[in-house]
Design a protein around this motif. Structure first.
Motif, PDB file in Angstrom:
ATOM      1  N   SER A 558      36.263  37.798  36.526  1.00 41.99           N
ATOM      2  CA  SER A 558      37.723  37.902  36.639  1.00 41.99           C
ATOM      3  C   SER A 558      38.386  37.766  35.277  1.00 41.99           C
ATOM      4  O   SER A 558      39.311  38.522  34.940  1.00 41.99           O
ATOM      5  CB  SER A 558      38.255  36.830  37.588  1.00 41.99           C
ATOM      6  OG  SER A 558      37.797  37.053  38.908  1.00 41.99           O
ATOM      7  N   ASN A 559      37.930  36.809  34.473  1.00 39.76           N
ATOM      8  CA  ASN A 559      38.532  36.602  33.155  1.00 39.76           C
ATOM      9  C   ASN A 559      38.333  37.805  32.241  1.00 39.76           C
ATOM     10  O   ASN A 559      39.222  38.173  31.471  1.00 39.76           O
ATOM     11  CB  ASN A 559      37.947  35.350  32.503  1.00 39.76           C
ATOM     12  CG  ASN A 559      38.385  34.078  33.204  1.00 39.76           C
ATOM     13  OD1 ASN A 559      39.394  34.074  33.904  1.00 39.76           O
ATOM     14  ND2 ASN A 559      37.626  33.009  33.032  1.00 39.76           N
ATOM     15  N   GLU A 562      40.657  40.646  33.540  1.00 41.56           N
ATOM     16  CA  GLU A 562      42.077  40.359  33.370  1.00 41.56           C
ATOM     17  C   GLU A 562      42.555  40.505  31.939  1.00 41.56           C
ATOM     18  O   GLU A 562      43.756  40.599  31.679  1.00 41.56           O
ATOM     19  CB  GLU A 562      42.377  38.944  33.886  1.00 41.56           C
ATOM     20  CG  GLU A 562      42.318  38.857  35.406  1.00 41.56           C
ATOM     21  CD  GLU A 562      42.356  37.431  35.914  1.00 41.56           C
ATOM     22  OE1 GLU A 562      42.486  36.507  35.073  1.00 41.56           O
ATOM     23  OE2 GLU A 562      42.237  37.238  37.140  1.00 41.56           O
ATOM     24  N   GLU A 566      44.884  44.499  35.659  1.00 40.28           N
ATOM     25  CA  GLU A 566      45.188  43.624  36.778  1.00 40.28           C
ATOM     26  C   GLU A 566      44.759  44.328  38.056  1.00 40.28           C
ATOM     27  O   GLU A 566      45.366  45.306  38.474  1.00 40.28           O
ATOM     28  CB  GLU A 566      46.678  43.288  36.811  1.00 40.28           C
ATOM     29  CG  GLU A 566      47.139  42.492  35.593  1.00 40.28           C
ATOM     30  CD  GLU A 566      48.596  42.094  35.683  1.00 40.28           C
ATOM     31  OE1 GLU A 566      49.118  42.035  36.808  1.00 40.28           O
ATOM     32  OE2 GLU A 566      49.205  41.858  34.627  1.00 40.28           O
TER      33      GLU A 566
END
Length: 697
Positions: A558-559, A562, A566
Motif C-alpha cells: 500500500s505504501n 500510494e 490512489e
C-alpha cells in the motif's frame, strides 16, 4: 458410471495389498495389459500395481509387486513391475543396484523353474527395455527400446504410456529449459499422452505424463482439466502424488489457495495412510503462503521438515534437506524485503530466519545410498545456490552484522561453472543470482554510480531472458533480476519503459507473484497509467490477500502504491488519481502549445542550430520539472540519488538465438492472469452418490 470413477479405482494407494477385489476388477478396464497371468486375483492386483506406477506411488507399488512375487513366483511381469519402482524419472535418479537385483531374481526364477512361464512378445519387449534401463543406465538407450515396443503395439495404452514416460524421462534434463533441451521428445510425449486420452479420457498415466511434460507457465492453462481429473478426489483415492502433481499446475497459474489445498491434501493423505510424503509439496505450500502474506502458516509448514530422522544419510533424506533449504530460502527472501530491519519482534524473527539460512551448511550427497543419477547433483546445486543467494539478500536488507557478498558471489560463480556442462539453464540461473548480489553490493559501495548499477542489472536481466520459462516448482532464480531492476528503476522516469518491459516478463513467468504485481503497479503509475496500476493493486488485494494476510506485506504494498497513485483495493482508480492524470495531461498539452508558439517566433531571429540546441535544453528542464517531481520524491524516500541515466535501448531482445519484437506492455499476460480455475478439492454431490454405489462388472 461416472467417467471420474477410474481415479477411485485405478490410483488408490494403500500401504498393503489388501484391496477390494470388486473395485479392482472394475478398474481393470483402465489398465490395458492383456491377460498376462492365468490367476485372476493375481492379475487384478498386478493391474492395480501398474496403476500405482502411473500415479508415481512407487513404495506402495513395490509392496504390491513384491507380494505378488512371493505368492506367485512364476509371475514374470511382477518382477518387471517391482524393478520399475526403482526408477525415479521425475528427479532423474534411480536405485540401480536394487533394480538389477530384482532382474537377477527373475533370471534365477527362469533358470530353476520346472515349468517355464510363458512370456508373450509384448511382455518380452517391456522386459528387454527394463533390462536396458538398469544395465546401460541411459535414458536414450531406454527410450530407443521403448520406441520399439510402441512401434509394435501402438494401440496398447500401457505400452504407449510408458513410452510417453520414456520420452519425458529423456527430455527432462533440468527443471527448466523445456523449450530448448530435447524439445522434440517432449512434444512427442505430449502427443502420445493425448493419443491415449483420445481413447481413454481418464487414463491415469496419460493424465500424469501430460501434466509433467506440459508443466510450464506458457501451457499451464491447457492442463486445468487434466489436473482436476488427476487429483480432484485425492482424499477418496488416497494418492499423495496426484495432488502434488496438480499443485504444480496451480503454481504455474498463480492460484495460491488451490496450491495450498492440493499440497495440504498431499500431506494429509500421506500422513494418514503411512505413505511416503514428498516434501516438495511443502515447498509449494510455503511459497503459496508467502504470496498470500500468511507468514505464520508458512512458518508452521516449515516445521514439517524437523521430524526427519537425523541419522538418515540416504538420498531420500538428502532430497528432503534440499526441499527444506529451498523453502527456508524462499521464506527469508520474501519476508526480508517487506520487514524493516529493527529490534522489534518481527525484525528479530526475520533476523533469526536469515541467520538460520546463512549458517546452513552446503549440501552434499556423498553419503547417499544406491540411488544414482545427475538429479542429485542438480538438486544440490539449486539448494546451495538458494541458500547463498538468500544469505546475500538478507545482508542487503540489513539482517546481518557482517557483509559477506564476496564469499557468496564467489561460491555462486563456482557452482555456475560446475553445472554449466550438465545443466546449462540451472547454471545460467545461478549466474543471474550471482550478478544480482554483485549489483546489490555495488549499490551499497557506490550509491552515486547509477550508470554502472543499471548496466549490471540490465546484463542480469538479459541473461535471464535467455533462460526458458521455469518448469517444475517455485521460481529459480529465487528473485527475478527484473524485480531487482524495478526496485531501483521505478525512481527514474527514464527507466519506466525498461522497468515495465522486465516486470511484464516477470508476471508472465510467475503469474500471480505478489511483489512482481506490486512492482508493476508502481511502474504503471510512474508512467501515469493509473488504470493498469490500480488493476494490479486490486488483483493483489482481491485474489492473493484475505483477513489472515500479514500487515507487513499489506502495508509495504500500500505504501509503495500510494507514492504514485490512489487506488481502491477493488482495483478502482480513486478520483484524485484520475484528476491528477487529467491535470498533468493538460499541463503537458499547454507546454506543447507554448513551445510551438515559442518556436515560430524564435526561429525568425536566431541561427537555427543554436536555437534548436537551446530549445532542447529548455524542453528537458521543463519536462524534468513537471513530471519528475513525484519520481524524485520517491527516489528520496528510497534513499536513491536521482540522476539522468542513459542505457542503450533496443526494441528487440535475443531469446535462444532468435530476435523477437517487444510486445504491447498493456495487454501482455492478460490471458494467464485471468484464467478461471475450478476448485480442485470440490467433489460434486452426484459423484459422492456415484461413489457409494456398488460397482458392477
Amino acid at each position: 458410471m461416472s467417467v471420474f470413477r477410474f481415479i477411485l479405482l485405478s490410483c488408490v494407494a494403500l500401504a498393503t495389498i489388501t484391496v477390494n477385489a470388486a473395485d479392482l476388477k472394475v478398474g481393470q478396464q483402465y489398465i490395458s495389459f492383456p491377460d498376462v497371468f492365468t490367476n485372476a486375483t493375481a492379475l487384478t492386483k498386478f493391474k492395480y500395481g501398474v496403476a500405482l506406477l502411473h500415479c508415481a506411488e512407487y513404495p506402495t507399488a513395490r509392496t504390491v509387486f513384491a507380494n505378488l512375487r512371493a505368492t506367485h513366483p512364476n509371475f514374470t511381469m511382477a518382477y518387471w513391475g517391482e524393478a520399475m519402482t526403482y526408477d525415479f524419472p521425475f528427479n532423474s535418479t534411480m536405485n540401480l543396484a536394487a533394480g538389477v537385483a530384482v532382474l537377477k531374481e527373475l533370471d534365477r526364477m527362469l533358470n530353476v523353474s520346472t515349468v517355464a512361464p510363458t512370456i508373450t512378445p509384448l511382455e518380452q519387449s517391456l522386459l528387454n527395455a527394463t533390462r536396458v534401463l538398469f544395465t546401460a543406465n541411459s535414458s536414450l538407450a531406454y527410450l530407443t527400446a521403448m520406441k520399439k515396443a510402441y512401434t509394435a503395439w501402438p494401440n496398447n495404452n500401457e505400452v504407449a504410456a510408458f513410452y510417453s514416460l520414456a520420452l519425458y524421462r529423456y527430455s527432462h534434463k533440468e527443471d527448466r529449459g523445456y523449450q530448448s533441451v530435447n524439445a522434440a521428445q517432449r512434444y512427442e510425449s505430449i502427443a502420445v499422452s493425448n493419443v491415449i486420452l483420445n481413447r481413454q479420457l481418464n487414463h491415469p498415466g496419460a493424465l500424469h505424463y501430460l501434466i509433467r511434460a506440459w508443466d510450464d507457465n506458457v501451457n499451464a492453462t491447457k492442463l486445468v482439466d487434466a489436473a482436476v481429473r488427476f487429483s480432484g478426489f485425492t482424499v477418496a483415492i488416497q494418492s499423495s502424488q496426484s495432488s502434488h502433481v496438480a499443485a504444480h499446475v496451480w503454481t504455474r497459474l498463480g492460484q495460491w489457495q488451490s496450491v495450498i489445498s492440493a499440497a495440504e491434501d498431499a500431506y494429509t493423505v500421506a500422513k494418514e495412510n503411512g505413505l511416503a510424503y514428498d516434501y516438495h509439496s511443502a515447498v509449494l505450500a510455503v511459497y503459496a503462503y508467502l504470496q498470500m502474506g500468511k507468514y505464520t502458516l508458512a512458518q508452521e509448514t516449515l516445521k514439517r521438515f524437523d521430524p526427519v530422522a537425523p541419522g538418515q544419510v540416504d538420498s531420500r533424506r538428502f532430497t528432503t534437506r534440499v526441499n527444506e533449504a529451498l523453502a527456508k530460502a524462499h521464506f527469508a527472501v520474501e519476508v526480508a524485503r517487506v520487514t524493516p530491519a529493527s529490534n522489534d519482534v518481527e525484525g528479530k524473527q526475520v533476523k533469526s530466519l536469515c541467520s538460520a539460512v546463512s549458517l546452513s551448511p552446503l549440501l552434499s550427497c556423498a553419503t547417499c545410498d544406491a540411488d544414482k543419477g545427475d538429479g542429485l547433483m542438480l538438486q544440490a546445486a539449486k539448494a546451495n545456490a538458494a541458500l547463498l543467494f538468500a544469505s546475500g539478500w538478507c545482508d542487503f536488507f540489513g539482517y546481518s552484522s557482517i557483509s559477506n557478498f564476496g564469499n557468496y558471489t564467489t561460491t555462486l560463480d563456482s557452482l555456475a561453472v560446475k553445472t554449466a556442462e550438465s545443466f546449462p539453464f540451472t547454471s545460467q540461473g545461478i549466474s543471474v543470482m550471482s550478478q544480482i548480489l554483485k549489483a546489490l553490493s555495488f549499490s551499497q559501495s557506490k550509491p552515486d554510480d547509477t550508470d554502472t548499477l543499471f548496466t549490471m542489472l540490465t546484463d542480469a536481466a538479459k541473461l535471464e531472458l535467455t533462460i526458458d520459462p521455469p518448469g517444475i516448482g517455485t521460481p529459480f532464480p529465487l528473485v527475478s533480476s527484473y524485480e531487482v531492476f524495478a526496485h531501483f528503476g521505478t525512481a527514474y522516469m527514464s527507466k519506466t519503459s525498461q522497468v515495465l518491459r522486465w516486470l511484464n516478463q516477470t508476471v508472465i513467468n510467475y503469474p500471480g507473484r505478489t511483489l512482481a504485481l506490486a512492482d508493476r503497479a508502481v511502474a504503471f503509475a510512474s508512467d501515469l497509467n493509473f488504470e493498469r496500476a490500480c488493476e494490479d493493486y486490486g488483483t493483489i488485494f482481491t485474489s492473493n490477500f484475505d483477513s489472515e494476510t500479514d500487515s507487513r506485506l499489506k502495508n509495504f504494498i500500500s505504501n509503495r502504491i500510494e507514492d504514485y497513485a490512489e487506488c481502491g483495493k477493488d482495483g478502482s482508480v480513486n478520483d484524485s488519481g484520475a484528476i491528477l492524470a487529467i491535470v498533468l495531461g493538460a499541463i503537458g498539452l499547454a507546454l506543447i502549445l507554448i513551445l510551438v508558439a515559442f518556436i515560430s517566433v524564435y526561429m525568425k531571429t536566431k541561427n537555427f542550430s543554436e536555437k534548436f540546441a537551446k530549445l532542447t535544453e529548455v524542453g528537458h528542464k521543463i519536462s524534468s520539472t513537471v513530471i519528475g517531481k513525484k519520481a524524485a520524491s520517491h527516489a528520496n524516500k528510497e534513499q536513491i540519488q536521482m540522476r539522468p541515466v542513459h542505457l542503450e535501448e533496443d526494441s528487440t531482445v535475443a531469446h535462444n538465438g532468435e530476435a523477437f519484437q517487444e510486445v504491447d506492455m498493456f495487454t501482455i499476460g492478460d490471458e494467464v492472469e485471468e484464467a478461471e480455475i475450478p476448485d480442485p478439492t470440490h467433489i460434486p454431490e452426484w459423484l459422492k452418490d456415484d461413489l457409494k454405489k456398488t460397482p458392477q462388472k
